[in-house]
Design an enzyme around this catalytic site. Structure first.
Site, PDB file in Angstrom:
ATOM      1  N   SER A   1       0.835  -1.196   0.000  1.00  0.00           N
ATOM      2  CA  SER A   1       0.000   0.000   0.000  1.00  0.00           C
ATOM      3  C   SER A   1       0.871   1.248   0.000  1.00  0.00           C
ATOM      4  O   SER A   1       2.080   1.184   0.222  1.00  0.00           O
ATOM      5  CB  SER A   1      -0.890   0.006   1.238  1.00  0.00           C
ATOM      6  OG  SER A   1      -0.105   0.337   2.371  1.00  0.00           O
ATOM      7  N   LYS A   2       0.209   2.361  -0.228  1.00  0.00           N
ATOM      8  CA  LYS A   2       0.899   3.649  -0.224  1.00  0.00           C
ATOM      9  C   LYS A   2       1.577   3.864   1.137  1.00  0.00           C
ATOM     10  O   LYS A   2       2.674   4.388   1.227  1.00  0.00           O
ATOM     11  CB  LYS A   2      -0.133   4.733  -0.500  1.00  0.00           C
ATOM     12  CG  LYS A   2       0.462   6.092  -0.597  1.00  0.00           C
ATOM     13  CD  LYS A   2      -0.582   7.139  -0.881  1.00  0.00           C
ATOM     14  CE  LYS A   2       0.009   8.483  -0.518  1.00  0.00           C
ATOM     15  NZ  LYS A   2      -0.952   9.485  -0.210  1.00  0.00           N
ATOM     16  N   ARG A   3       0.880   3.426   2.172  1.00  0.00           N
ATOM     17  CA  ARG A   3       1.429   3.645   3.513  1.00  0.00           C
ATOM     18  C   ARG A   3       2.728   2.869   3.757  1.00  0.00           C
ATOM     19  O   ARG A   3       3.582   3.314   4.496  1.00  0.00           O
ATOM     20  CB  ARG A   3       0.394   3.319   4.578  1.00  0.00           C
ATOM     21  CG  ARG A   3      -0.103   4.600   5.230  1.00  0.00           C
ATOM     22  CD  ARG A   3      -0.990   4.372   6.402  1.00  0.00           C
ATOM     23  NE  ARG A   3      -2.237   3.741   5.983  1.00  0.00           N
ATOM     24  CZ  ARG A   3      -2.759   2.698   6.607  1.00  0.00           C
ATOM     25  NH1 ARG A   3      -2.160   2.173   7.649  1.00  0.00           N
ATOM     26  NH2 ARG A   3      -3.889   2.186   6.191  1.00  0.00           N
TER      27      ARG A   3
ATOM     28  N   GLY B   1       5.012   2.429   1.624  1.00  0.00           N
ATOM     29  CA  GLY B   1       6.043   3.273   1.035  1.00  0.00           C
ATOM     30  C   GLY B   1       6.447   4.385   1.979  1.00  0.00           C
ATOM     31  O   GLY B   1       7.631   4.644   2.201  1.00  0.00           O
ATOM     32  N   GLU B   2       5.443   5.023   2.551  1.00  0.00           N
ATOM     33  CA  GLU B   2       5.734   6.137   3.464  1.00  0.00           C
ATOM     34  C   GLU B   2       6.494   5.652   4.688  1.00  0.00           C
ATOM     35  O   GLU B   2       7.452   6.266   5.134  1.00  0.00           O
ATOM     36  CB  GLU B   2       4.423   6.801   3.901  1.00  0.00           C
ATOM     37  CG  GLU B   2       3.895   7.768   2.847  1.00  0.00           C
ATOM     38  CD  GLU B   2       2.416   8.084   3.021  1.00  0.00           C
ATOM     39  OE1 GLU B   2       1.819   7.675   4.036  1.00  0.00           O
ATOM     40  OE2 GLU B   2       1.861   8.725   2.105  1.00  0.00           O
TER      41      GLU B   2
END
Ligand code: GLU
Length: 502
Positions: free
Chosen positions: A262-264, A266-267
């Site tokens: 998910s995008k999270r 990556g963060e």
């Protein structure tokens, strides 16, 4: 394969394209090119509530940056347009009507409040509400109402949706190129909405109608669409159309191996999940990745060539790719491996190209004209690129080619500075002053000759020399560095270090 291969990438412009989406596009592209076919971009924007400004352009820019442009789509008419579903609105209603006429679909008038109430009611009993054979006759639709009433409601302009009439007690036999054959019992399926009260088709209807009209031969898409396959196959059958072949790609999993990337993630872990930057999220491009590296690592997420080969150019991928070699199980995303790929492609890039990207960074740091030029920077790049993953690593790896050290590594200073170091270095300065041809080879020969003549050990000369010139024990061959910065600068750095370090 007799028909010309036509595949499509059909994203919804609801935000930036995730790298999973880019991988889907890539596999479509590779398959099309492998079979001499066409790769089509269709924008599925029927859900106006989820439309995000700029997302469509972002998708196009991303494909172009990756070097996998579409053959047909917005701005590239191939005779099957328009390529935005919102512009095809007038097409879909007639297909929905056709299904009603043939008894394959029906009108449903249930309000969202009443459906919510059914759902809630079921939940309270620990059940799930499914609109299907089981209860459709008890609900508010053209199957349960008298034909006159249905007509009257339609004439009144009452809100309705059109639902697929899912036949009970059928065993569907579905085929997926990657997963083989899949059996589905139609009793578990619901009567999906095909056409909405806002006059727009749902994803299912628009997707099938468009794939048919655009003469798509192979539908290659993410695993999350596998549950839709049964309905899509039923729709092709209901229309009496040949269905395309299907291939559902495995999910891309988190670096720990479990759960969808998910995008999270990556963060949290500090790696991009988007090809290009989008608002605050940095993309692979801006992070300094080469598109070739991104394409290469994406290709191996879920596909394998059947050999140990990991490095592939786009042409090599086209030649090697096959859907049969796509795995069923999820592909674990490894952010470290993406760097490994980038390092490889960075080494492959001509020095002068890298220097062109590095030059602006150098300009930000210094103004000295004898260094801020493409020839000098190209030579620097050639000497240091081996250790770099990104162009943005260059400055840290090469600052001493441009500026004298401001400080000296403390540990190294303690270790290298001996009582006789100053005398040796002063003597070395005198030797350097006599060297006319300051090329790396000649300087090395003469300095080594001086070491031999003075019966010094290399350890007494070379490490302190490096420390004085570089400020640290890092860097390429020391005579390459000396030759690059020049005789005067070399002398000046040795003198400065002697003064500063006492
Ligand atoms: N619009 C769908 C998406 O956003 C397309 C799915 C498909 O390829 O059928 O992914």
């Amino acid at each position: 394969m007799s028909k010309k291969v036509r595949v499509r990438f059909a994203p919804s412009p609801t935000g930036p394209l995730h790298i999973g989406g880019v991988r889907t596009a890539l596999f479509n592209y590779l398959f099309a090119k492998k079979h001499g076919g066409d790769f089509i971009l269709r924008i599925e924007d029927t859900d106006q509530n989820r439309y995000v400004e700029g997302a469509e352009q972002y998708i196009i820019d991303s494909l172009n940056w990756c070097g996998i442009p579409f053959d047909e789509g917005i701005g590239k008419d191939g005779g099957h347009g328009p390529y935005r579903q919102s512009e095809r609105k007038s097409i879909y209603k007639k297909y929905a009507d056709e299904l009603i006429k043939n008894g394959k679909a029906y009108y449903a008038f249930d309000s969202s409040e009443s459906l919510d109430a059914h759902r809630k009611n079921h939940e309270e009993k620990g059940k799930t509400f499914i609109y299907n054979w089981h209860n459709r006759l008890k609900l508010d639709n053209s199957l349960s109402l008298m034909p006159e009433e249905v007509q009257q409601r339609l004439d009144n302009g009452d809100e309705f949706v059109i639902r697929f009439l899912n036949p009970p007690d059928e065993k569907l036999e579905l085929t997926d190129i990657i997963r083989g054959s899949i059996q589905i019992d139609t009793n578990v399926l619901d009567d999906k909405v095909l056409f909405k009260s806002d006059g727009m088709p749902t994803y299912h209807l628009a997707n099938v109608v468009d794939d048919h009209l655009m003469e798509i031969t192979h539908v290659i898409r993410g695993e999350e669409w596998l549950p839709s396959l049964a309905l899509h196959k039923q729709l092709y059958d209901a229309f009496g159309w040949d269905s395309p072949e299907f291939a559902h790609l495995p999910l891309i999993m988190k670096p720990i191996g479990k759960g969808k990337l998910s995008k999270r993630d990556g963060e949290k872990l500090g790696f991009p999940v988007f090809p290009l930057s989008w608002n605050e999220s940095v993309g692979y491009k801006e992070e300094g990745y080469f598109p070739e590296a991104v394409v290469n690592f994406l290709a191996l997420l879920g596909w394998n060539p059947g050999t140990e080969q990991e490095l592939f150019s786009l042409d090599e991928l086209v030649a090697a790719f096959s859907l049969e070699r796509v795995n069923k199980s999820g592909a674990r995303f490894d952010p470290e491996k993406t760097k490994w790929y980038n390092q490889h492609y960075l080494q492959q890039t001509p020095d002068v190209e890298l220097a062109k990207s590095f030059l602006p960074i150098v300009k930000e740091q210094i103004t000295n004209e004898s260094y801020v030029n493409i020839e000098y920077v190209t030579k620097v790049v050639a000497l240091i690129k081996e250790r770099a993953v990104f162009v943005s690593d260059f400055w840290e790896l090469s600052d001493y080619f441009f500026v004298a050290p401001k400080e000296y590594n403390e540990k190294a200073t303690k270790k290298q500075l001996k009582e006789d170091t100053a005398d040796i270095m002063n003597d070395l300065i005198a030797t350097i002053k006599t060297i006319k041809d300051f090329s790396s080879e000649n300087t090395e020969t003469l300095v080594k000759a001086w070491i031999a003549e003075k019966e010094l050990s290399f350890g007494k000369v070379m490490p302190p020399l490096r420390l004085f010139l570089v400020g640290d024990m890092k860097g390429p061959h020391i005579f390459d560095i000396m030759s690059m910065i020049g005789r005067e600068e070399s002398i000046s750095r040795i003198e400065t270090a002697l003064n500063k370090l006492g």
